[in-house]
Scaffold this motif. Structure first.
Motif, PDB file in Angstrom:
ATOM      1  N   SER A 201       6.641  -0.154  -3.025  1.00 45.83           N
ATOM      2  CA  SER A 201       7.566   0.646  -3.826  1.00 45.83           C
ATOM      3  C   SER A 201       7.199   0.617  -5.306  1.00 45.83           C
ATOM      4  O   SER A 201       7.265   1.642  -5.996  1.00 45.83           O
ATOM      5  N   ALA A 204       4.246   2.961  -5.824  1.00 44.51           N
ATOM      6  CA  ALA A 204       4.651   4.362  -5.638  1.00 44.51           C
ATOM      7  C   ALA A 204       5.545   4.832  -6.770  1.00 44.51           C
ATOM      8  O   ALA A 204       5.403   5.954  -7.285  1.00 44.51           O
ATOM      9  N   ARG A 207       3.622   5.586  -9.934  1.00 46.43           N
ATOM     10  CA  ARG A 207       2.936   6.888  -9.859  1.00 46.43           C
ATOM     11  C   ARG A 207       3.909   8.034 -10.070  1.00 46.43           C
ATOM     12  O   ARG A 207       3.596   9.018 -10.759  1.00 46.43           O
ATOM     13  N   ASN A 228       6.625  12.369  -2.965  1.00 49.45           N
ATOM     14  CA  ASN A 228       7.186  11.078  -2.564  1.00 49.45           C
ATOM     15  C   ASN A 228       6.343  10.450  -1.465  1.00 49.45           C
ATOM     16  O   ASN A 228       5.933  11.129  -0.524  1.00 49.45           O
ATOM     17  N   GLU A 229       6.081   9.156  -1.588  1.00 49.47           N
ATOM     18  CA  GLU A 229       5.181   8.486  -0.650  1.00 49.47           C
ATOM     19  C   GLU A 229       5.904   7.848   0.528  1.00 49.47           C
ATOM     20  O   GLU A 229       5.304   7.116   1.327  1.00 49.47           O
TER      21      GLU A 229
END
Length: 245
Positions: A201, A204, A207, A228-229
């Protein structure tokens, strides 16, 4: 030969220390090369979940070494210092700048490239580029206004005034202020709170925040949806551990 930037790993925390205490950790090309080497190593080091950058001795750093500037320091390429700080900024793990004592000009540019700044009560911040008829090329004009707002950034840059820790907290330049005698313990506790949460998290979220910084809100919201990853590989384990409490 003394290491210009030392590294100590401790339970998932990497402590990087600017190590020219006899020169108040004034920043040289050699120090940036050492910092860049550590940053490169940390990018793929999954044993580290949080990085703390601090200074040895009396202060974080008094700034760019003026003797180096005056002698015409040799850098590998144009923009190389700025590029080095950008590489640190883009590490896929949280980076804390731990500031005690002086944090002036180039040192402030280094600290601003961290995800956040934690300050000891003794911390003092300033941008003195204008005092020396210099202009920033390590990121001050871009990161400082994003942190404190354009008007406050102008005040700091145009007056070259020194800001104490409590004022830095008030204007949003740092996120917390701790007593000097417990500073390292507080840093460790702060980092451990980060380590309790998902490294997936953290990477991510960095980024996502990076990609839309200063964009229009609607564009940022759309980016968050489309880029969103998803969930991390340890999500189920984390939820299960919580529900079993």
């Amino acid at each position: 030969m003394t290491e210009l930037v030392t590294r100590r790993d401790e339970d998932g925390i990497c402590w990087l220390t600017l190590n020219r205490p006899d020169k108040l950790n004034a920043l040289t090309v050699g120090m940036f090369k050492a910092l860049r080497g550590h940053v490169s190593d940390l990018r793929s080091d999954d044993s580290v979940g949080c990085v703390i950058l601090k200074g040895a001795g009396k202060c974080f750093s008094a700034g760019h070494d003026l003797a180096d500037i005056a002698s015409g320091e040799e850098v590998p390429s144009r923009g190389w210092h700025s590029e080095t700080l950008r590489l640190m900024e883009k590490l896929p793990k949280p980076v804390i700048a731990a500031v005690h004592g002086h944090c002036y000009t180039g040192a402030l540019e280094v600290a601003l490239a961290a995800d956040f700044i934690l300050a000891a009560q003794s911390a003092r911040f300033a941008d003195t580029h204008a005092k020396w008829a210099l202009t920033p090329i390590w990121g001050m004009s871009q990161r400082l206004p994003r942190r404190v707002g354009t008007a406050t950034a102008k005040r700091l840059m145009f007056t070259a005034e020194t800001v104490k820790a409590d004022e830095a907290l008030r204007i949003g330049l740092c996120e917390a202020v701790y007593p000097d005698d417990s500073f390292e313990a507080e840093l460790g506790a702060f980092a451990r709170r980060i380590l309790e949460n998902s490294a997936f998290s953290h990477a991510a979220n960095k980024r996502l925040l990076e990609a839309t910084d200063m964009d229009a809100l609607d564009a940022g919201l759309q980016w968050e949806i489309m880029e969103n990853e998803g969930v991390g590989p340890d999500m189920q384990d984390r939820i299960a551990a919580f529900t079993k409490k």
